[in-house]
Scaffold this active site. Structure first.
Site, PDB file in Angstrom:
ATOM      1  N   ASP A  28       0.863  -1.188   0.000  1.00 33.57           N
ATOM      2  CA  ASP A  28       0.000   0.000   0.000  1.00 33.57           C
ATOM      3  C   ASP A  28       0.897   1.236   0.000  1.00 33.57           C
ATOM      4  OD1 ASP A  28      -1.839   1.988   0.309  1.00 33.57           O
ATOM      5  OD2 ASP A  28      -2.833   1.149   2.064  1.00 33.57           O
ATOM      6  N   HIS A  29       1.192   1.725  -1.205  1.00 36.19           N
ATOM      7  CA  HIS A  29       2.037   2.913  -1.353  1.00 36.19           C
ATOM      8  C   HIS A  29       1.401   3.870  -2.353  1.00 36.19           C
ATOM      9  CE1 HIS A  29       5.621   1.711   0.913  1.00 36.19           C
ATOM     10  NE2 HIS A  29       5.458   0.492   0.422  1.00 36.19           N
TER      11      HIS A  29
ATOM     12  N   SER B 148       2.302   1.393  10.990  1.00 40.23           N
ATOM     13  CA  SER B 148       2.172   2.841  11.218  1.00 40.23           C
ATOM     14  C   SER B 148       2.474   3.650   9.968  1.00 40.23           C
ATOM     15  CB  SER B 148       3.094   3.274  12.360  1.00 40.23           C
ATOM     16  OG  SER B 148       4.445   2.987  12.043  1.00 40.23           O
TER      17      SER B 148
ATOM     18  N   THR C 125      -0.937  -2.074   4.847  1.00 42.53           N
ATOM     19  CA  THR C 125      -1.685  -0.833   4.707  1.00 42.53           C
ATOM     20  C   THR C 125      -1.284   0.143   5.817  1.00 42.53           C
ATOM     21  OG1 THR C 125      -3.883   0.004   4.101  1.00 42.53           O
ATOM     22  CG2 THR C 125      -3.736  -1.324   6.115  1.00 42.53           C
TER      23      THR C 125
ATOM     24  N   GLU D  21       4.939   5.010   6.528  1.00 39.84           N
ATOM     25  CA  GLU D  21       6.219   5.685   6.332  1.00 39.84           C
ATOM     26  C   GLU D  21       5.967   7.161   6.031  1.00 39.84           C
ATOM     27  OE1 GLU D  21       5.508   3.048   4.025  1.00 39.84           O
ATOM     28  OE2 GLU D  21       6.306   1.504   5.375  1.00 39.84           O
TER      29      GLU D  21
END
Length: 381
Positions: A42-43, A127, A96, A129
């Site tokens: 999830d980016h 958490s 995520t 990035e």
């Protein structure tokens, strides 16, 4: 012990000729290799410096034109669920973001995926990035506190049985909230938490069904952190042995040691070492190019660097650092390294295929056979 379980983490980056061509090939390859699960990240953008994503540095750039063109993970998972009739692999999001995505939406998405896959979904969560939050206006000052509140919110909604939920929270307050999706056969999807620091490790013990770190660290550090997780689970009145000890590991392999060494000297691979922490560098008698105390992947903002800046950062990175970044080496060396992780408690490896990250596209594609051969051997550890 029945052997290691193995998943495959696909980058889910827009490719050619269709945007999901690479992901579809990866999925079918995972099925053919007998892999247990298939994951997407999830980016919004890449942790890799886009300035080096050029064919002169990486042959794979000819197939994936942009390192930042990430496909939206939940949409991608829905597409995979519709196609998941062959092999029926478990599907997971790895992982995520608890700050950028409202936890009520995450709870809904995960429950939906678990229903669509008939109980074969895993919710990976962490958490997040800095690169996926701060550039988009999401507060980044207290990511762990936000994570803890997100986990409590997800559990509160899942446990509500359709009743109105009220919960005070500095981040995600609930006021007469309703969550009425059913659990699949009475069970919610397992939650695997990506954790590294002490506070996050304790959250794994309290909330998680799986311990799922991804940032570079050693097998010995994994064992120490797993002990913290299990201790926290016991303190919370949970069975510490019910938590799946998993890890994301990048795999780079080549037929000979000389070929491995050649690629480790390349700019494309050296740039990946910037995702390690300064603490990781210090074990090799070096300082992180981004300074003392740099946290690595969690704090990197690579989109801000031009080509010369990146090249200056990666100059002089010790080869030893890159060798420790994952499972790196000839197939025999990779298996020896994987056995160390097993001996330190890992029972589920989610593999990131890094064999394509080399200057030669031809060699990168040719190495795919070797990669899947290694994956099959991992399942027998």
């Amino acid at each position: 012990m029945s052997g290691m379980r193995v998943g495959l983490l696909d980058p889910a980056i827009a490719s050619r000729p269709a945007v999901d061509s690479f992901t579809r090939v990866s999925y079918l390859s995972a099925v053919a290799a007998g892999i247990d699960s298939f994951w997407v990240p999830d980016h919004l953008n890449s942790l890799f410096p886009r300035a080096l994503w050029q064919p002169k540095y990486c042959g794979g750039a000819k197939l994936l034109p942009s390192a930042d063109a990430y496909l939206e993970p939940w949409t991608m998972l829905g597409s995979l669920a519709a196609r998941n009739r062959v092999g029926r692999l478990r599907l997971g999001v790895g992982v995520t973001d608890s700050g950028r995505r409202n936890p009520a939406v995450t709870a809904q998405g995960a429950a939906t995926m678990n229903l669509l896959t008939r109980g074969r979904f895993i919710l990976g969560i962490g958490s997040g990035e800095r690169e996926g939050n701060e550039p988009y206006g999401v507060e980044w000052s207290k990511p762990v506190a936000r994570f803890e509140e997100a986990m409590a919110t997800i559990r509160a909604l899942w446990d509500s049985k359709g009743e109105l939920v009220n919960r005070d929270s500095p981040y995600f307050p609930l006021r007469n909230a309703i969550f009425d999706l059913p659990a699949y056969r009475g069970a919610w999807p397992p939650i695997w938490i990506a954790a590294h620091g002490p506070r996050m490790l304790r959250s794994v013990g309290r909330y998680a069904d799986g311990y799922f770190p991804a940032f570079p660290h050693t097998p010995q550090e994994y064992a120490q952190r797993l002990d913290v997780v299990r201790s926290a689970a016991s303190d919370a009145g949970r069975d510490p042995m019910s938590i799946t000890p998993a890890v994301v590991l990048s795999i780079f392999t080549a037929p000979t040691r000389a070929e491995v060494d050649d690629v480790l000297e390349s700019e494309i691979v050296r740039a990946g070492a910037l995702l390690a922490s300064d603490e990781f560098f210090a074990r090799h008698g070096a300082q992180h190019p981004l300074g003392v105390g740099f946290a690595g992947a969690q704090d990197v903002l690579p989109q801000e660097w031009d080509e010369q800046t990146v090249l200056s950062h990666i100059k002089g990175i010790p080869t030893g650092v890159m060798r420790e970044m994952g499972l790196v080496g000839t197939p025999a060396e990779v298996m020896d390294r994987a056995a160390q992780w097993r001996d330190c408690g890992v029972r589920y490896v989610v593999a990131l295929n890094s064999t394509v990250l080399q200057p030669s596209l031809r060699k990168g594609l040719a190495a795919q056979r070797l990669f899947y051969s290694v994956v099959r051997k991992l399942k027998k550890l």
